[in-house]
Design a protein around this motif. Structure first.
Motif, PDB file in Angstrom:
ATOM      1  N   ARG A  82       0.847  -1.183   0.000  1.00  0.00           N
ATOM      2  CA  ARG A  82       0.000   0.000   0.000  1.00  0.00           C
ATOM      3  C   ARG A  82       0.884   1.234   0.000  1.00  0.00           C
ATOM      4  N   GLU A  83       0.577   2.182  -0.893  1.00  0.00           N
ATOM      5  CA  GLU A  83       1.421   3.360  -1.028  1.00  0.00           C
ATOM      6  C   GLU A  83       0.638   4.648  -0.847  1.00  0.00           C
ATOM      7  N   PHE A  84       1.345   5.649  -0.386  1.00  0.00           N
ATOM      8  CA  PHE A  84       0.765   6.978  -0.179  1.00  0.00           C
ATOM      9  C   PHE A  84       0.435   7.620  -1.517  1.00  0.00           C
ATOM     10  N   VAL A  85      -0.713   8.296  -1.581  1.00  0.00           N
ATOM     11  CA  VAL A  85      -1.123   9.016  -2.783  1.00  0.00           C
ATOM     12  C   VAL A  85      -1.214  10.519  -2.523  1.00  0.00           C
ATOM     13  N   ALA A  86      -1.963  10.889  -1.485  1.00  0.00           N
ATOM     14  CA  ALA A  86      -2.175  12.314  -1.216  1.00  0.00           C
ATOM     15  C   ALA A  86      -2.659  12.484   0.218  1.00  0.00           C
ATOM     16  N   ALA A  87      -2.455  13.688   0.752  1.00  0.00           N
ATOM     17  CA  ALA A  87      -2.938  13.996   2.096  1.00  0.00           C
ATOM     18  C   ALA A  87      -3.315  15.463   2.176  1.00  0.00           C
ATOM     19  N   ILE A  88      -4.152  15.771   3.160  1.00  0.00           N
ATOM     20  CA  ILE A  88      -4.639  17.136   3.356  1.00  0.00           C
ATOM     21  C   ILE A  88      -4.730  17.407   4.844  1.00  0.00           C
ATOM     22  N   THR A  89      -4.398  18.630   5.245  1.00  0.00           N
ATOM     23  CA  THR A  89      -4.467  18.990   6.653  1.00  0.00           C
ATOM     24  C   THR A  89      -5.909  19.061   7.134  1.00  0.00           C
ATOM     25  N   TRP A  90      -6.077  19.139   8.451  1.00  0.00           N
ATOM     26  CA  TRP A  90      -7.405  19.127   9.065  1.00  0.00           C
ATOM     27  C   TRP A  90      -8.293  20.259   8.544  1.00  0.00           C
ATOM     28  N   ASN A  91      -7.683  21.388   8.188  1.00  0.00           N
ATOM     29  CA  ASN A  91      -8.461  22.550   7.745  1.00  0.00           C
ATOM     30  C   ASN A  91      -8.453  22.721   6.226  1.00  0.00           C
ATOM     31  N   GLY A  92      -7.814  21.802   5.517  1.00  0.00           N
ATOM     32  CA  GLY A  92      -7.816  21.865   4.065  1.00  0.00           C
ATOM     33  C   GLY A  92      -6.846  22.866   3.465  1.00  0.00           C
ATOM     34  N   VAL A  93      -6.047  23.494   4.272  1.00  0.00           N
ATOM     35  CA  VAL A  93      -5.164  24.558   3.779  1.00  0.00           C
ATOM     36  C   VAL A  93      -3.978  23.996   2.996  1.00  0.00           C
ATOM     37  N   SER A  94      -3.445  22.881   3.468  1.00  0.00           N
ATOM     38  CA  SER A  94      -2.243  22.324   2.827  1.00  0.00           C
ATOM     39  C   SER A  94      -2.491  20.922   2.319  1.00  0.00           C
ATOM     40  N   THR A  95      -1.851  20.626   1.189  1.00  0.00           N
ATOM     41  CA  THR A  95      -1.950  19.297   0.594  1.00  0.00           C
ATOM     42  C   THR A  95      -0.558  18.836   0.157  1.00  0.00           C
ATOM     43  N   VAL A  96      -0.424  17.533   0.006  1.00  0.00           N
ATOM     44  CA  VAL A  96       0.825  16.965  -0.500  1.00  0.00           C
ATOM     45  C   VAL A  96       0.486  15.745  -1.341  1.00  0.00           C
ATOM     46  N   TYR A  97       1.313  15.482  -2.344  1.00  0.00           N
ATOM     47  CA  TYR A  97       1.033  14.396  -3.282  1.00  0.00           C
ATOM     48  C   TYR A  97       2.276  13.551  -3.525  1.00  0.00           C
ATOM     49  N   ASP A 119       4.823  11.813  -6.005  1.00  0.00           N
ATOM     50  CA  ASP A 119       5.341  12.308  -7.284  1.00  0.00           C
ATOM     51  C   ASP A 119       4.600  11.694  -8.469  1.00  0.00           C
ATOM     52  N   SER A 120       4.173  10.465  -8.309  1.00  0.00           N
ATOM     53  CA  SER A 120       3.532   9.749  -9.413  1.00  0.00           C
ATOM     54  C   SER A 120       2.166  10.319  -9.792  1.00  0.00           C
ATOM     55  N   VAL A 121       1.555  11.098  -8.903  1.00  0.00           N
ATOM     56  CA  VAL A 121       0.220  11.633  -9.193  1.00  0.00           C
ATOM     57  C   VAL A 121       0.190  13.157  -9.212  1.00  0.00           C
ATOM     58  N   LYS A 122       1.290  13.783  -8.875  1.00  0.00           N
ATOM     59  CA  LYS A 122       1.344  15.238  -8.798  1.00  0.00           C
ATOM     60  C   LYS A 122       0.968  15.854 -10.139  1.00  0.00           C
ATOM     61  N   GLY A 123       0.080  16.837 -10.093  1.00  0.00           N
ATOM     62  CA  GLY A 123      -0.376  17.492 -11.306  1.00  0.00           C
ATOM     63  C   GLY A 123      -1.567  16.818 -11.958  1.00  0.00           C
ATOM     64  N   ARG A 124      -1.897  15.612 -11.521  1.00  0.00           N
ATOM     65  CA  ARG A 124      -3.046  14.884 -12.078  1.00  0.00           C
ATOM     66  C   ARG A 124      -4.154  14.680 -11.054  1.00  0.00           C
ATOM     67  N   PHE A 125      -3.792  14.494  -9.790  1.00  0.00           N
ATOM     68  CA  PHE A 125      -4.773  14.237  -8.733  1.00  0.00           C
ATOM     69  C   PHE A 125      -4.890  15.457  -7.831  1.00  0.00           C
ATOM     70  N   THR A 126      -6.085  15.635  -7.278  1.00  0.00           N
ATOM     71  CA  THR A 126      -6.327  16.720  -6.331  1.00  0.00           C
ATOM     72  C   THR A 126      -7.142  16.184  -5.151  1.00  0.00           C
ATOM     73  N   ILE A 127      -6.635  16.412  -3.949  1.00  0.00           N
ATOM     74  CA  ILE A 127      -7.359  16.036  -2.734  1.00  0.00           C
ATOM     75  C   ILE A 127      -8.034  17.277  -2.176  1.00  0.00           C
ATOM     76  N   SER A 128      -9.249  17.098  -1.667  1.00  0.00           N
ATOM     77  CA  SER A 128      -9.977  18.210  -1.064  1.00  0.00           C
ATOM     78  C   SER A 128     -10.891  17.661   0.024  1.00  0.00           C
ATOM     79  N   ARG A 129     -11.413  18.555   0.850  1.00  0.00           N
ATOM     80  CA  ARG A 129     -12.303  18.130   1.922  1.00  0.00           C
ATOM     81  C   ARG A 129     -13.299  19.223   2.235  1.00  0.00           C
ATOM     82  N   ASP A 130     -14.410  18.791   2.823  1.00  0.00           N
ATOM     83  CA  ASP A 130     -15.424  19.704   3.342  1.00  0.00           C
ATOM     84  C   ASP A 130     -15.818  19.181   4.714  1.00  0.00           C
ATOM     85  N   ASN A 131     -15.360  19.848   5.747  1.00  0.00           N
ATOM     86  CA  ASN A 131     -15.634  19.371   7.100  1.00  0.00           C
ATOM     87  C   ASN A 131     -17.118  19.463   7.458  1.00  0.00           C
TER      88      ASN A 131
END
Length: 124
Positions: free
Chosen positions: A45-60, A62-74
């Motif tokens: 199992r590999e990491f794809v993306a993550a987002i902070t508790w408030n949605g301000v910061s994200t990280v991806y 390398d294999s998906v950067k520029g193609r995938f977007t993580i978002s949230r609505d608390n």
């Protein structure tokens, strides 16, 4: 305690798009960083993306950067993974996970709640 249910996975052609959803229940969702991981057959199992508790910061990854977007609505207790320009190598079971921390972490051990996964298959 957090319960997570993923949806949105299906068969799609290369170059197509999908949006995965992760519906969460439990009081701690809004205070947890959230992540998406994936596991292909015979691979770890590999990491794809993550987002902070408030949605301000994200990280991806390398294999998906520029193609995938993580978002949230608390307010909706939901996190999404928008996947564009899909490739056959994106084929995997995708898992949503809630972290112990409010802030972004990449390792599986830092996540203490997991969904059951949703299958994404990208045909060439």
């Amino acid at each position: 305690q957090v319960q997570l249910v993923e949806s949105g996975g299906r068969l799609v052609q290369a170059g197509g798009s999908l949006r995965l959803s992760c519906a969460a229940s439990g009081r701690t969702f809004s205070s947890s960083a959230m992540g998406w991981f994936r596991q292909a057959p015979g691979k770890e199992r590999e990491f794809v993306a993550a987002i902070t508790w408030n949605g301000v910061s994200t990280v991806y990854a390398d294999s998906v950067k520029g193609r995938f977007t993580i978002s949230r609505d608390n307010a909706k207790n939901t996190v999404w993974l928008q996947m564009n320009s899909l490739k056959p190598e994106d084929t995997a079971v995708y898992y949503c996970a809630a972290a112990r921390s409010r802030y972004i972490v990449r390792t599986r051990d830092e996540y203490n709640y997991w969904g059951q996964g949703t299958q994404v298959t990208v045909s060439s």
